[in-house]
Design an enzyme around this catalytic site. Structure first.
Site, PDB file in Angstrom:
ATOM      1  N   HIS A 299      12.461 -25.084  10.534  1.00 50.68           N
ATOM      2  CA  HIS A 299      12.474 -24.326  11.582  1.00 50.68           C
ATOM      3  C   HIS A 299      10.779 -23.747  12.099  1.00 50.68           C
ATOM      4  O   HIS A 299      10.196 -23.955  11.038  1.00 50.68           O
ATOM      5  CB  HIS A 299      13.527 -22.754  11.717  1.00 50.68           C
ATOM      6  CG  HIS A 299      12.796 -22.116  10.322  1.00 50.68           C
ATOM      7  ND1 HIS A 299      12.847 -22.586   9.147  1.00 50.68           N
ATOM      8  CD2 HIS A 299      12.092 -21.034  10.452  1.00 50.68           C
ATOM      9  CE1 HIS A 299      12.419 -21.497   8.402  1.00 50.68           C
ATOM     10  NE2 HIS A 299      11.553 -20.488   9.073  1.00 50.68           N
ATOM     11  N   GLU A 305       5.328 -15.502   9.325  1.00 46.73           N
ATOM     12  CA  GLU A 305       5.965 -15.035   7.933  1.00 46.73           C
ATOM     13  C   GLU A 305       5.038 -14.956   6.690  1.00 46.73           C
ATOM     14  O   GLU A 305       4.400 -16.125   6.128  1.00 46.73           O
ATOM     15  CB  GLU A 305       7.072 -16.131   7.641  1.00 46.73           C
ATOM     16  CG  GLU A 305       8.005 -16.047   8.730  1.00 46.73           C
ATOM     17  CD  GLU A 305       9.261 -17.227   8.397  1.00 46.73           C
ATOM     18  OE1 GLU A 305       9.052 -17.635   7.196  1.00 46.73           O
ATOM     19  OE2 GLU A 305       9.742 -17.978   9.260  1.00 46.73           O
ATOM     20  N   HIS A 329       3.326 -18.955   6.807  1.00 46.67           N
ATOM     21  CA  HIS A 329       3.880 -19.570   7.942  1.00 46.67           C
ATOM     22  C   HIS A 329       3.422 -18.667   9.264  1.00 46.67           C
ATOM     23  O   HIS A 329       4.439 -18.023   9.352  1.00 46.67           O
ATOM     24  CB  HIS A 329       5.091 -20.016   7.703  1.00 46.67           C
ATOM     25  CG  HIS A 329       5.383 -20.939   6.298  1.00 46.67           C
ATOM     26  ND1 HIS A 329       5.849 -20.175   5.202  1.00 46.67           N
ATOM     27  CD2 HIS A 329       4.917 -21.912   5.953  1.00 46.67           C
ATOM     28  CE1 HIS A 329       6.006 -21.014   4.063  1.00 46.67           C
ATOM     29  NE2 HIS A 329       5.332 -22.121   4.688  1.00 46.67           N
ATOM     30  N   HIS A 335       8.063 -25.340   9.169  1.00 46.90           N
ATOM     31  CA  HIS A 335       8.252 -25.243   7.603  1.00 46.90           C
ATOM     32  C   HIS A 335       9.685 -25.133   7.246  1.00 46.90           C
ATOM     33  O   HIS A 335      10.715 -25.304   8.339  1.00 46.90           O
ATOM     34  CB  HIS A 335       7.427 -24.019   6.963  1.00 46.90           C
ATOM     35  CG  HIS A 335       8.173 -22.761   7.706  1.00 46.90           C
ATOM     36  ND1 HIS A 335       7.797 -22.276   8.833  1.00 46.90           N
ATOM     37  CD2 HIS A 335       8.871 -21.984   7.119  1.00 46.90           C
ATOM     38  CE1 HIS A 335       8.378 -21.079   9.209  1.00 46.90           C
ATOM     39  NE2 HIS A 335       8.998 -20.835   8.118  1.00 46.90           N
TER      40      HIS A 335
HETATM   41 FE   LIG Z   1      10.433 -19.150   7.778  1.00 44.84          FE
END
Ligand SMILES: [Fe+2]
Length: 413
Positions: A299, A305, A329, A335
Site C-alpha cells: 500500500h 509511518e 515509510h 511498502h
Molecule cells: Fe504502512
C-alpha cells in the site's frame, strides 16, 4: 529540500547501548545570567542534531551531567513549512520522533519540556519517572505520557536502557473515538494509571533544572527538590498504560481493517480523520481471515509511518527488523511485506487456519505531516541503506486462467 526525501524509506537497525554516552553540551554555560536566576542558554539541540556520531560525552561543570537523551538522538522533525530550511528551534514543529539511550540515572537534576508532551515507549530496560505528581515505573510493553510543563527525572533500575520518544506540540494525546465499535474496545480509560503523590523533603543544593523552551535548553539552579507536592487533584497529569491490556479488533471473515483500528492514543488535528500523531500498536492477536492475503497488504498511505519494534518479530518482515530498530515509510511511499513473508504466505494459500501471532509488540507513530529526517539519522552508521532489497524478487502469482471471473465483461457504472 532534497534531504527531506532522499532516503525514504529507511530502516535503522538495532544500536548498541554500550557505546552510547550521555550527551549534554559544554555550551550550557556560555550565556550571561538573567537578573533573577542563573538562566543559561544553549544551542545544545542544534549541536547534537548536527553531530555525526551518537557517542558524545560533553561535560557540564566538570562532571558528566546525566540526562535521558531525548534531544541528542532526535531522529526526525516534522514541520508544517515545506519551504526553506527552518531552524529546529522554531515552534512550528508539530511532532518529533526520537530514540533515547541512557546509561546512567539523572542525579540532582530534573528536566522540563515547556514545548510539548512526551510519549515514552521503552524498549530495553525499565524507567522510573519521578514527576511532580508522583512516580511511574514503566517497562518494555508499557508506555507513559509526561505532559507539557511537568518536571521529571529518570532513573534506570536495570542499567543501560533504550527506547523511543514521541513529542507533540500544540495538542495532547487522548483516546480515539470508537465510532461503530461503540462504548468499549481498544484502550480502556480504566487502564491508564496516574501516579499518587510522592515527595522528598531534603534540601538539594545546586539542584539543576533543565528546561526545554522554544526548542532550546535553559538551566536554572535551586536548593530544593521540585518534587515537593504532597497531594494533588486534577486531570492534567502524567500517566502510564500497559499495552498488553489493549483490546484489539480485527477482521473475522475477510479482508483487512485499516491499521488505525489499533490506535491506542491520538493527537488530533482540526481535520477529521487525520491525526497530528497516532500511536498505533500491533499486539498479539488471532488471524482468521479467509480468501485474504493476511499480512499487511502492499500500500501507499496518506500518513507517514514511523514504525518501531519493542519485542518479538514483526509479521510483515521476516528478516532485518529488530527490536530497537525502526523504519520510516513516508507519505505515499509504497511498502509492504518483504519477499520472504510474501512467498511464505502465498505458499500457504488457503491451507492456513486460524493463527495466533504471539510474543510481539510493534508500534507506529503515524502522522499526516511529512517528516524530515535529521542529519544524525541520515549519517548514522546504523542506517540500513539496503533496506529496499527486502522487496527484491517479488513476483506476481496472478494467473488469469485461474480466475473464474470474466474481466472483459466487467463494466464500470
Ligand atoms: Fe504502512
Amino acid at each position: 529540500m532534497l534531504n527531506r526525501f532522499r532516503v525514504l524509506p529507511l530502516l535503522l537497525l538495532e544500536s548498541s547501548i554500550s557505546e552510547v554516552g550521555y550527551i549534554v553540551s559544554n555550551h550550557l554555560s556560555r550565556m550571561s545570567p538573567s537578573n533573577l536566576v542563573s538562566l543559561e542558554m544553549t544551542n545544545l539541540l542544534q549541536n547534537l542534531i548536527s553531530s555525526t556520531a551518537l557517542l558524545i560525552q560533553h561535560k557540564y561543570g566538570g562532571s558528566l551531567l546525566i540526562f535521558l537523551t531525548i534531544q541528542p538522538i532526535l531522529l526526525m522533525v516534522c514541520k508544517l513549512s515545506v519551504g526553506q530550511e527552518v531552524p529546529i528551534s522554531d515552534m512550528d514543529m508539530p511532532f518529533t520522533c526520537n530514540w533515547y539511550t541512557a546509561n546512567k540515572s539523572m542525579d540532582n537534576c530534573a528536566f522540563c519540556n515547556a514545548d510539548g508532551d512526551f510519549l515514552f515507549v521503552p524498549q530495553k530496560g525499565r524507567l522510573w519517572l519521578t514527576t511532580e505528581c508522583g512516580r511511574l515505573q514503566i517497562c518494555p510493553g508499557e508506555v507513559a505520557v509526561v505532559p507539557q510543563g511537568f518536571r521529571f527525572t529518570v532513573s534506570l533500575p536495570d542499567g543501560p536502557s533504550r527506547g523511543y520518544v514521541a513529542e507533540i506540540f500544540g495538542a495532547h494525546f487522548h483516546l480515539p473515538d470508537l465510532g461503530p465499535i461503540g462504548a468499549n474496545g481498544l484502550a480502556a480509560a480504566r487502564d491508564f494509571l496516574a501516579p499518587i503523590a510522592w515527595f522528598e523533603e531534603a534540601t538539594r543544593p545546586n539542584y539543576l533544572i533543565i528546561q526545554k523552551y522554544g526548542g532550546e535548553l535553559f538551566t536554572a539552579k535551586q536548593d530544593f527538590s521540585p518534587f515537593n507536592v504532597v497531594a494533588w487533584h486534577g486531570n492534567y497529569v502524567p500517566y502510564k498504560y500497559d499495552l498488553n491490556k489493549f483490546c484489539p479488533y480485527n477482521t473475522v471473515l475477510v479482508d483487512h481493517g485499516d491499521p488505525s483500528i489499533n490506535t491506542v492514543l491520538t493527537a488530533p488535528t482540526e481535520k477529521p480523520g487525520v491525526a497530528l500523531l497516532d500511536f498505533v500498536i500491533f499486539p498479539p492477536r488471532w488471524l482468521v481471515a479467509e480468501h485474504t492475503f493476511r499480512p499487511p497488504y502492499y500500500h501507499r498511505n496518506c500518513m507517514s509511518e514511523f514504525m518501531g519494534l519493542i519485542y518479538g518479530n514483526y509479521e510483515a518482515k521476516a528478516d532485518g527488523f529488530l527490536p530497537g530498530g525502526a523504519s520510516l515509510h513516508s507519505c505515499m511511499t509504497p511498502h509492504g511485506p518483504d519477499t520472504k513473508t510474501y512467498e511464505a504466505t502465498i505458499a500457504r494459500q488457503e491451507n492456513a487456519g486460524p493463527y495466533k501471532i504471539t510474543e510481539t509488540m510493534a508500534f507506529m507513530f503515524e502522522s499526516y505531516l511529512i517528516p524530515r529526517v535529521c542529519h544524525w539519522a541520515l549519517e548514522s552508521p546504523f542506517l540500513d541503506r539496503d533496506y529496499y532489497q527486502c522487496w527484491i524478487g517479488l513476483q506476481s502469482h496472478f494467473r488469469k486462467q485461474d480466475c473464474s471471473k470474466d474481466f472483459s465483461a466487467e463494466a464500470v457504472e
